[in-house]
Design a protein around this motif. Structure first.
Motif, PDB file in Angstrom:
ATOM      1  N   LEU A  51       0.840  -1.206   0.000  1.00 52.13           N
ATOM      2  CA  LEU A  51       0.000   0.000   0.000  1.00 52.13           C
ATOM      3  C   LEU A  51       0.871   1.250   0.000  1.00 52.13           C
ATOM      4  N   PRO A  52       1.612   1.501  -1.065  1.00 52.48           N
ATOM      5  CA  PRO A  52       2.428   2.718  -1.108  1.00 52.48           C
ATOM      6  C   PRO A  52       1.554   3.968  -1.090  1.00 52.48           C
ATOM      7  N   THR A  53       2.110   5.037  -0.592  1.00 59.88           N
ATOM      8  CA  THR A  53       1.346   6.277  -0.427  1.00 59.88           C
ATOM      9  C   THR A  53       0.708   6.734  -1.729  1.00 59.88           C
ATOM     10  N   GLY A  54       1.472   6.701  -2.814  1.00 59.05           N
ATOM     11  CA  GLY A  54       0.934   7.168  -4.093  1.00 59.05           C
ATOM     12  C   GLY A  54      -0.281   6.381  -4.539  1.00 59.05           C
ATOM     13  N   HIS A  55      -0.252   5.073  -4.326  1.00 59.97           N
ATOM     14  CA  HIS A  55      -1.387   4.231  -4.709  1.00 59.97           C
ATOM     15  C   HIS A  55      -2.609   4.568  -3.865  1.00 59.97           C
ATOM     16  N   LEU A  56      -2.414   4.746  -2.569  1.00 58.23           N
ATOM     17  CA  LEU A  56      -3.527   5.093  -1.699  1.00 58.23           C
ATOM     18  C   LEU A  56      -4.107   6.460  -2.064  1.00 58.23           C
ATOM     19  N   GLU A  58      -4.353   7.650  -4.959  1.00 60.83           N
ATOM     20  CA  GLU A  58      -5.182   7.473  -6.150  1.00 60.83           C
ATOM     21  C   GLU A  58      -6.576   6.964  -5.789  1.00 60.83           C
ATOM     22  N   LEU A  59      -6.667   6.285  -4.643  1.00 61.22           N
ATOM     23  CA  LEU A  59      -7.910   5.623  -4.266  1.00 61.22           C
ATOM     24  C   LEU A  59      -8.784   6.420  -3.301  1.00 61.22           C
ATOM     25  N   LEU A  60      -8.160   7.065  -2.317  1.00 60.04           N
ATOM     26  CA  LEU A  60      -8.886   7.541  -1.140  1.00 60.04           C
ATOM     27  C   LEU A  60      -9.356   8.978  -1.246  1.00 60.04           C
ATOM     28  N   ASP A  61     -10.562   9.206  -0.715  1.00 55.97           N
ATOM     29  CA  ASP A  61     -11.100  10.565  -0.601  1.00 55.97           C
ATOM     30  C   ASP A  61     -10.924  11.114   0.810  1.00 55.97           C
ATOM     31  N   GLY A  62     -10.526  10.275   1.752  1.00 53.23           N
ATOM     32  CA  GLY A  62     -10.329  10.715   3.134  1.00 53.23           C
ATOM     33  C   GLY A  62      -9.668   9.616   3.930  1.00 53.23           C
ATOM     34  N   LEU A  63      -9.268   9.955   5.161  1.00 50.03           N
ATOM     35  CA  LEU A  63      -8.531   9.027   6.016  1.00 50.03           C
ATOM     36  C   LEU A  63      -8.999   9.178   7.455  1.00 50.03           C
ATOM     37  N   LEU A  99       1.186   9.162   4.728  1.00 46.15           N
ATOM     38  CA  LEU A  99      -0.156   9.341   4.170  1.00 46.15           C
ATOM     39  C   LEU A  99      -0.851  10.537   4.795  1.00 46.15           C
ATOM     40  N   ILE A 100      -0.673  10.757   6.085  1.00 45.00           N
ATOM     41  CA  ILE A 100      -1.245  11.941   6.732  1.00 45.00           C
ATOM     42  C   ILE A 100      -0.764  13.203   6.032  1.00 45.00           C
ATOM     43  N   ARG A 101       0.541  13.309   5.834  1.00 47.74           N
ATOM     44  CA  ARG A 101       1.104  14.509   5.198  1.00 47.74           C
ATOM     45  C   ARG A 101       0.583  14.670   3.770  1.00 47.74           C
ATOM     46  N   ALA A 102       0.500  13.565   3.035  1.00 49.32           N
ATOM     47  CA  ALA A 102       0.034  13.636   1.657  1.00 49.32           C
ATOM     48  C   ALA A 102      -1.433  14.029   1.570  1.00 49.32           C
ATOM     49  N   ALA A 240     -19.205  16.355   9.758  1.00 48.21           N
ATOM     50  CA  ALA A 240     -18.337  17.329   9.092  1.00 48.21           C
ATOM     51  C   ALA A 240     -17.250  16.638   8.274  1.00 48.21           C
ATOM     52  N   PHE A 241     -16.709  15.537   8.803  1.00 48.49           N
ATOM     53  CA  PHE A 241     -15.728  14.771   8.045  1.00 48.49           C
ATOM     54  C   PHE A 241     -16.340  14.255   6.745  1.00 48.49           C
ATOM     55  N   GLY A 242     -17.548  13.705   6.814  1.00 51.80           N
ATOM     56  CA  GLY A 242     -18.213  13.201   5.620  1.00 51.80           C
ATOM     57  C   GLY A 242     -18.446  14.288   4.583  1.00 51.80           C
ATOM     58  N   ALA A 243     -18.861  15.455   5.029  1.00 54.31           N
ATOM     59  CA  ALA A 243     -19.069  16.567   4.096  1.00 54.31           C
ATOM     60  C   ALA A 243     -17.758  16.949   3.415  1.00 54.31           C
ATOM     61  N   ALA A 244     -16.673  16.954   4.189  1.00 52.12           N
ATOM     62  CA  ALA A 244     -15.361  17.274   3.615  1.00 52.12           C
ATOM     63  C   ALA A 244     -14.915  16.212   2.615  1.00 52.12           C
ATOM     64  N   ALA A 245     -15.229  14.952   2.899  1.00 51.00           N
ATOM     65  CA  ALA A 245     -14.870  13.876   1.976  1.00 51.00           C
ATOM     66  C   ALA A 245     -15.644  13.996   0.670  1.00 51.00           C
ATOM     67  N   ARG A 246     -16.922  14.376   0.738  1.00 46.29           N
ATOM     68  CA  ARG A 246     -17.697  14.554  -0.485  1.00 46.29           C
ATOM     69  C   ARG A 246     -17.167  15.726  -1.298  1.00 46.29           C
ATOM     70  N   ALA A 247     -16.740  16.773  -0.617  1.00 43.51           N
ATOM     71  CA  ALA A 247     -16.143  17.904  -1.329  1.00 43.51           C
ATOM     72  C   ALA A 247     -14.831  17.504  -2.000  1.00 43.51           C
ATOM     73  N   ALA A 248     -14.029  16.705  -1.294  1.00 48.04           N
ATOM     74  CA  ALA A 248     -12.766  16.251  -1.875  1.00 48.04           C
ATOM     75  C   ALA A 248     -13.020  15.333  -3.062  1.00 48.04           C
ATOM     76  N   GLN A 249     -14.022  14.466  -2.944  1.00 49.38           N
ATOM     77  CA  GLN A 249     -14.367  13.581  -4.055  1.00 49.38           C
ATOM     78  C   GLN A 249     -14.810  14.389  -5.277  1.00 49.38           C
ATOM     79  N   ALA A 250     -15.637  15.395  -5.032  1.00 46.92           N
ATOM     80  CA  ALA A 250     -16.115  16.220  -6.135  1.00 46.92           C
ATOM     81  C   ALA A 250     -14.960  16.956  -6.808  1.00 46.92           C
ATOM     82  N   ALA A 251     -14.029  17.446  -6.014  1.00 45.92           N
ATOM     83  CA  ALA A 251     -12.861  18.147  -6.572  1.00 45.92           C
ATOM     84  C   ALA A 251     -12.011  17.194  -7.411  1.00 45.92           C
ATOM     85  N   ARG A 252     -11.842  15.970  -6.943  1.00 49.30           N
ATOM     86  CA  ARG A 252     -11.061  14.985  -7.700  1.00 49.30           C
ATOM     87  C   ARG A 252     -11.725  14.626  -9.021  1.00 49.30           C
TER      88      ARG A 252
END
Length: 254
Positions: A51-56, A58-63, A99-102, A240-252
């Motif tokens: 699970l290298p950082t770059g691969h994660l 590409e996949l994740l909208d939040g952590l 991953l936190i920093r990225a 609030a975390f979920g709302a931020a994840a949806r915003a990040a997903q939309a931006a991606r």
């Protein structure tokens, strides 16, 4: 219909029946991510080679960084292991710190819980105290020894006061709350960009934010996943975390 944001939820190394090792995650955090945040949780085993950082990224909208029995090895903040720091999960740490920093740099939400708040602090150059109750004037933040009843283990035990005008005070609309307490280690020296947002009565840091983060980047020392749908503070944080994840997903997705 749009897919739910995909959220990485960290596991931790645990020896089952003193026989074999397993990467595990309690059910409450994925339940809170799915039921309160409205996202799709995926549990991340502590296998950095797979699970290298770059691969994660590409996949994740939040952590979401869960609590866990192992601790962050003190070498990650320039200290030696003198026997007080407990057991470690270097596989998890090898994933979480970069991953936190990225995620913060990419403007995707990060929510640290218990061990997770400590990982966030270390990721930005901070340190941890191996046993905060050993410091003069500090209370015992650990759960009752040998207790098995979840209602006792996760009982709300001490007050947390939030920084006036800070991220938690604004989000929650309150200056204080009462939390559960199940930790031995705690933040000692704050990392660069790490802001102390809440403190217990004994001045132990219980809530943080990451300065300059463009998305949700908060950590709590208590277990916010417990009764997340019923507790107003936990519900507000995961919502609030979920709302931020949806915003990040939309931006991606442009």
């Amino acid at each position: 219909m749009a897919h739910r944001p995909l959220i990485g939820v960290t596991a931790f190394l645990h020896r089952v029946d003193d026989t074999f090792d397993a990467d595990i995650c309690g059910v409450r955090t994925p339940e809170a991510v799915a039921g309160v945040a409205g996202c799709a949780p995926i549990v991340l085993p502590g296998r950095p080679e797979a699970l290298p950082t770059g691969h994660l990224m590409e996949l994740l909208d939040g952590l979401v960084l869960t609590g866990g029995r192992p601790n962050v090895h003190p070498r990650h903040y320039g200290e030696a292991d003198d026997g007080r720091y407990g057991k470690f999960d270097e596989g998890r740490t090898a994933i979480t710190l970069p991953l936190i920093r990225a995620m913060v740099a990419a403007g995707r939400p990060v929510f640290g819980i218990c061990l997770g708040i400590q990982e966030m602090n270390v990721a930005f150059g901070g340190s941890l105290h191996p046993e905060i109750r050993d410091e003069p004037g500090r209370m015992n933040h650990r759960m009752p020894p040998g207790e098995k009843d979840p209602e006792v283990i996760f009982r709300r035990r001490h007050l947390v006061r939030f920084r006036e005008g800070g991220a938690f005070a604004r989000l929650l609309g309150t200056q204080e709350t009462v939390t559960n307490s199940l930790h031995g280690q705690a933040i000692w020296r704050l990392g660069e960009r790490v802001v102390a947002e809440g403190r217990a009565e004994d001045d132990t840091i219980e809530a943080i934010s990451i300065a300059g983060a463009s998305s949700f980047a908060l950590g709590v020392q208590w277990h916010a996943e417990y009764a997340a749908g019923e507790d107003p503070v936990s519900r507000a944080l995961f919502t609030a975390f979920g709302a931020a994840a949806r915003a990040a997903q939309a931006a991606r997705n442009g």
